[in-house]
Design a protein around this motif. Structure first.
Motif, PDB file in Angstrom:
ATOM      1  N   GLY A   4       8.943  34.354   7.449  1.00  0.00           N
ATOM      2  CA  GLY A   4       8.143  35.485   6.975  1.00  0.00           C
ATOM      3  C   GLY A   4       6.783  35.096   6.452  1.00  0.00           C
ATOM      4  N   PHE A   5       6.477  33.792   6.401  1.00  0.00           N
ATOM      5  CA  PHE A   5       5.197  33.324   5.878  1.00  0.00           C
ATOM      6  C   PHE A   5       4.184  33.123   6.993  1.00  0.00           C
ATOM      7  CE2 PHE A   5       8.118  31.911   2.525  1.00  0.00           C
ATOM      8  CZ  PHE A   5       7.448  32.373   1.396  1.00  0.00           C
ATOM      9  N   LYS A   6       2.925  33.434   6.715  1.00  0.00           N
ATOM     10  CA  LYS A   6       1.840  33.159   7.641  1.00  0.00           C
ATOM     11  C   LYS A   6       1.351  31.729   7.426  1.00  0.00           C
ATOM     12  CE  LYS A   6       0.191  37.949   7.358  1.00  0.00           C
ATOM     13  NZ  LYS A   6      -0.950  38.815   6.964  1.00  0.00           N
ATOM     14  N   PHE A   7       0.850  31.129   8.494  1.00  0.00           N
ATOM     15  CA  PHE A   7       0.341  29.764   8.376  1.00  0.00           C
ATOM     16  C   PHE A   7      -0.773  29.666   7.343  1.00  0.00           C
ATOM     17  CE2 PHE A   7      -2.954  26.685   9.765  1.00  0.00           C
ATOM     18  CZ  PHE A   7      -2.257  25.520   9.470  1.00  0.00           C
ATOM     19  N   THR A   8      -1.649  30.674   7.294  1.00  0.00           N
ATOM     20  CA  THR A   8      -2.771  30.625   6.352  1.00  0.00           C
ATOM     21  C   THR A   8      -2.310  30.650   4.899  1.00  0.00           C
ATOM     22  OG1 THR A   8      -2.990  33.032   6.646  1.00  0.00           O
ATOM     23  CG2 THR A   8      -4.477  31.617   7.908  1.00  0.00           C
TER      24      THR A   8
ATOM     25  N   VAL B 120      20.544  25.909   2.065  1.00  0.00           N
ATOM     26  CA  VAL B 120      20.177  27.285   1.736  1.00  0.00           C
ATOM     27  C   VAL B 120      18.685  27.338   1.409  1.00  0.00           C
ATOM     28  CG1 VAL B 120      20.464  29.196   0.098  1.00  0.00           C
ATOM     29  CG2 VAL B 120      22.463  27.915   0.883  1.00  0.00           C
ATOM     30  N   ASN B 121      17.965  28.141   2.143  1.00  0.00           N
ATOM     31  CA  ASN B 121      16.551  28.389   1.876  1.00  0.00           C
ATOM     32  C   ASN B 121      16.313  29.879   1.679  1.00  0.00           C
ATOM     33  OD1 ASN B 121      15.045  25.733   3.901  1.00  0.00           O
ATOM     34  ND2 ASN B 121      15.526  25.782   1.727  1.00  0.00           N
ATOM     35  N   TYR B 122      15.092  30.214   1.279  1.00  0.00           N
ATOM     36  CA  TYR B 122      14.743  31.609   1.005  1.00  0.00           C
ATOM     37  C   TYR B 122      13.469  31.964   1.766  1.00  0.00           C
ATOM     38  CZ  TYR B 122      18.054  31.156  -2.845  1.00  0.00           C
ATOM     39  OH  TYR B 122      19.189  30.940  -3.601  1.00  0.00           O
ATOM     40  N   ASP B 123      13.448  33.174   2.341  1.00  0.00           N
ATOM     41  CA  ASP B 123      12.267  33.576   3.087  1.00  0.00           C
ATOM     42  C   ASP B 123      11.207  34.172   2.159  1.00  0.00           C
ATOM     43  OD1 ASP B 123      12.963  36.216   2.532  1.00  0.00           O
ATOM     44  OD2 ASP B 123      13.632  36.668   4.570  1.00  0.00           O
ATOM     45  N   ARG B 124      10.160  34.706   2.744  1.00  0.00           N
ATOM     46  CA  ARG B 124       9.030  35.266   2.011  1.00  0.00           C
ATOM     47  C   ARG B 124       9.455  36.300   0.973  1.00  0.00           C
ATOM     48  NH1 ARG B 124       3.522  36.401   3.333  1.00  0.00           N
ATOM     49  NH2 ARG B 124       2.798  38.330   2.330  1.00  0.00           N
ATOM     50  N   TYR B 125      10.501  37.053   1.283  1.00  0.00           N
ATOM     51  CA  TYR B 125      10.917  38.162   0.432  1.00  0.00           C
ATOM     52  C   TYR B 125      12.071  37.804  -0.489  1.00  0.00           C
ATOM     53  CZ  TYR B 125       8.066  40.275   4.027  1.00  0.00           C
ATOM     54  OH  TYR B 125       7.036  40.556   4.886  1.00  0.00           O
ATOM     55  N   GLY B 126      12.455  36.521  -0.499  1.00  0.00           N
ATOM     56  CA  GLY B 126      13.518  36.084  -1.388  1.00  0.00           C
ATOM     57  C   GLY B 126      14.909  36.212  -0.801  1.00  0.00           C
TER      58      GLY B 126
ATOM     59  N   PRO C 159      23.092  35.400  -3.627  1.00  0.00           N
ATOM     60  CA  PRO C 159      22.242  36.530  -3.998  1.00  0.00           C
ATOM     61  C   PRO C 159      20.775  36.271  -3.665  1.00  0.00           C
ATOM     62  CG  PRO C 159      22.809  35.253  -5.944  1.00  0.00           C
ATOM     63  CD  PRO C 159      23.617  34.684  -4.806  1.00  0.00           C
ATOM     64  N   PRO C 160      20.052  37.323  -3.302  1.00  0.00           N
ATOM     65  CA  PRO C 160      18.614  37.166  -3.059  1.00  0.00           C
ATOM     66  C   PRO C 160      17.879  36.952  -4.375  1.00  0.00           C
ATOM     67  CG  PRO C 160      19.220  39.476  -2.966  1.00  0.00           C
ATOM     68  CD  PRO C 160      20.505  38.703  -3.095  1.00  0.00           C
ATOM     69  N   ILE C 161      16.647  36.504  -4.299  1.00  0.00           N
ATOM     70  CA  ILE C 161      15.819  36.346  -5.498  1.00  0.00           C
ATOM     71  C   ILE C 161      14.636  37.302  -5.399  1.00  0.00           C
ATOM     72  CG2 ILE C 161      16.506  33.969  -5.934  1.00  0.00           C
ATOM     73  CD1 ILE C 161      13.970  33.023  -4.592  1.00  0.00           C
ATOM     74  N   ASP C 162      14.148  37.704  -6.541  1.00  0.00           N
ATOM     75  CA  ASP C 162      13.039  38.642  -6.606  1.00  0.00           C
ATOM     76  C   ASP C 162      11.751  37.855  -6.785  1.00  0.00           C
ATOM     77  OD1 ASP C 162      11.426  40.838  -6.817  1.00  0.00           O
ATOM     78  OD2 ASP C 162      11.948  41.271  -8.904  1.00  0.00           O
ATOM     79  N   ARG C 163      10.936  37.825  -5.754  1.00  0.00           N
ATOM     80  CA  ARG C 163       9.674  37.116  -5.853  1.00  0.00           C
ATOM     81  C   ARG C 163       8.644  37.759  -4.948  1.00  0.00           C
ATOM     82  NH1 ARG C 163      10.615  31.308  -2.788  1.00  0.00           N
ATOM     83  NH2 ARG C 163      10.764  32.073  -0.635  1.00  0.00           N
ATOM     84  N   LYS C 164       7.372  37.541  -5.295  1.00  0.00           N
ATOM     85  CA  LYS C 164       6.269  38.048  -4.507  1.00  0.00           C
ATOM     86  C   LYS C 164       5.406  36.869  -4.079  1.00  0.00           C
ATOM     87  CE  LYS C 164       6.145  42.405  -7.073  1.00  0.00           C
ATOM     88  NZ  LYS C 164       5.314  43.297  -7.924  1.00  0.00           N
ATOM     89  N   PRO C 165       5.055  36.801  -2.790  1.00  0.00           N
ATOM     90  CA  PRO C 165       4.255  35.676  -2.298  1.00  0.00           C
ATOM     91  C   PRO C 165       2.970  35.468  -3.066  1.00  0.00           C
ATOM     92  CG  PRO C 165       5.114  36.932  -0.465  1.00  0.00           C
ATOM     93  CD  PRO C 165       5.432  37.720  -1.706  1.00  0.00           C
ATOM     94  N   GLU C 166       2.311  36.573  -3.473  1.00  0.00           N
ATOM     95  CA  GLU C 166       1.051  36.424  -4.207  1.00  0.00           C
ATOM     96  C   GLU C 166       1.259  35.769  -5.564  1.00  0.00           C
ATOM     97  OE1 GLU C 166       2.401  40.787  -4.536  1.00  0.00           O
ATOM     98  OE2 GLU C 166       2.327  39.201  -3.032  1.00  0.00           O
ATOM     99  N   GLU C 167       2.454  35.956  -6.141  1.00  0.00           N
ATOM    100  CA  GLU C 167       2.774  35.289  -7.403  1.00  0.00           C
ATOM    101  C   GLU C 167       3.215  33.856  -7.146  1.00  0.00           C
ATOM    102  OE1 GLU C 167       5.759  37.700  -9.162  1.00  0.00           O
ATOM    103  OE2 GLU C 167       4.390  39.343  -9.679  1.00  0.00           O
ATOM    104  N   LEU C 168       3.863  33.634  -6.001  1.00  0.00           N
ATOM    105  CA  LEU C 168       4.340  32.289  -5.652  1.00  0.00           C
ATOM    106  C   LEU C 168       3.186  31.339  -5.409  1.00  0.00           C
ATOM    107  CD1 LEU C 168       6.866  30.571  -4.921  1.00  0.00           C
ATOM    108  CD2 LEU C 168       6.555  31.339  -2.566  1.00  0.00           C
ATOM    109  N   PHE C 169       2.158  31.826  -4.698  1.00  0.00           N
ATOM    110  CA  PHE C 169       1.038  30.977  -4.318  1.00  0.00           C
ATOM    111  C   PHE C 169      -0.198  31.187  -5.175  1.00  0.00           C
ATOM    112  CE2 PHE C 169       2.949  31.241   0.154  1.00  0.00           C
ATOM    113  CZ  PHE C 169       3.709  30.117  -0.067  1.00  0.00           C
ATOM    114  N   GLY C 170      -0.265  32.272  -5.921  1.00  0.00           N
ATOM    115  CA  GLY C 170      -1.484  32.568  -6.660  1.00  0.00           C
ATOM    116  C   GLY C 170      -2.469  33.283  -5.764  1.00  0.00           C
ATOM    117  N   SER C 171      -3.669  33.466  -6.251  1.00  0.00           N
ATOM    118  CA  SER C 171      -4.672  34.237  -5.523  1.00  0.00           C
ATOM    119  C   SER C 171      -5.380  33.436  -4.459  1.00  0.00           C
ATOM    120  CB  SER C 171      -5.721  34.793  -6.498  1.00  0.00           C
ATOM    121  OG  SER C 171      -6.351  33.735  -7.204  1.00  0.00           O
TER     122      SER C 171
END
Length: 236
Positions: free
Chosen positions: A59-63, A101-107, A144-156
């Motif tokens: 679910g992640f973009k290369f950029t 076990v890994n997690y995608d962009r949306y947890g 269980p899934p995790i609650d995370r947002k990519p913008e918070e994971l990587f910052g701005s």
């Protein structure tokens, strides 16, 4: 909506790499239906290439992930012993295979069967690692899934850090790749030489110039673009 992580069936050309392994940068960069990620060969083992299948799986973009370690795929149920196994094998320059076990962009968690291949140049020097991933859905309720947002994971800021030393130390500590010591500027390269011969390694590791690679024969299909090229052309 729950995303599916079932990988597509490998095409005929991919079956050879599954059997023989990926040994060189040239092989790793070939167009493939396999989920592939290429990192630098030294800590913090930052990502320099992902293909379309990898982005579809995670679910992640290369950029978003360029010049970062793979640790963002990990979460609370990622098995530490398996991460250590990957690290230990990579420190020895060995091929390794785990199901983690890994997690995608949306947890959303998924089983990731990953095989890590050391890539060497003609002189036998280790230059990069190539990870070949195969995703499997995890039955509901098992992890269980995790609650995370990519913008918070990587910052701005995508693909960079306000504190390079801090990011390198954190990435090396958390990543499934070996956590060898790395000084300031590890993995960064000078701009490409103007004129003359440029090696595949130099082109792939370049993070300043806008770089695009194609097949050496018609129709010259694109095999790799870097983050500066995406930013310049408006593609993600």
């Amino acid at each position: 909506r729950r995303r599916s992580h079932q990988a597509s069936r490998p095409c005929f050309s991919d079956l050879a790499s599954l059997k023989m392994g990926v040994r060189t940068l040239s092989e790793a960069l070939q167009l493939s239906d396999e989920c592939r990620v290429i990192t630098t060969g030294s800590a913090p083992f930052n990502i320099v290439h992902t293909n379309k299948a990898w982005s579809k799986l995670t679910g992640f973009k290369f950029t978003e992930v360029a010049n970062r370690s793979n640790s963002f795929l990990q979460g609370p149920h990622t098995e530490a012993k398996l991460v250590e196994r990957m690290r230990a094998a990579s420190e020895k320059g060995e091929t390794t295979r785990v199901r983690v076990v890994n997690y995608d962009r949306y947890g959303t968690p998924f089983y990731n069967s990953i095989e890590i291949f050391p890539l060497r140049d003609m002189a036998g020097k280790l230059t990069h690692y190539c990870g070949v991933l195969h995703g499997e859905d995890i039955p509901d309720g098992v992890v269980p899934p995790i609650d995370r947002k990519p913008e918070e994971l990587f910052g701005s800021t995508s693909g960079s850090s306000t504190d390079p030393d801090e990011e390198e130390e954190t990435a090396a500590a958390a990543s499934g790749w070996p956590a060898a010591a790395a000084g300031r500027g590890a993995g960064r390269v000078k701009r490409l030489r103007r004129g003359g011969h440029v090696t595949l390694q130099e082109a792939l590791d370049n993070t300043e110039d806008a770089v695009v690679m194609t097949q050496p024969h018609p129709p010259y299909a694109i095999t790799h673009v870097n983050a500066p090229w995406c930013e310049m052309c408006g593609y993600t």
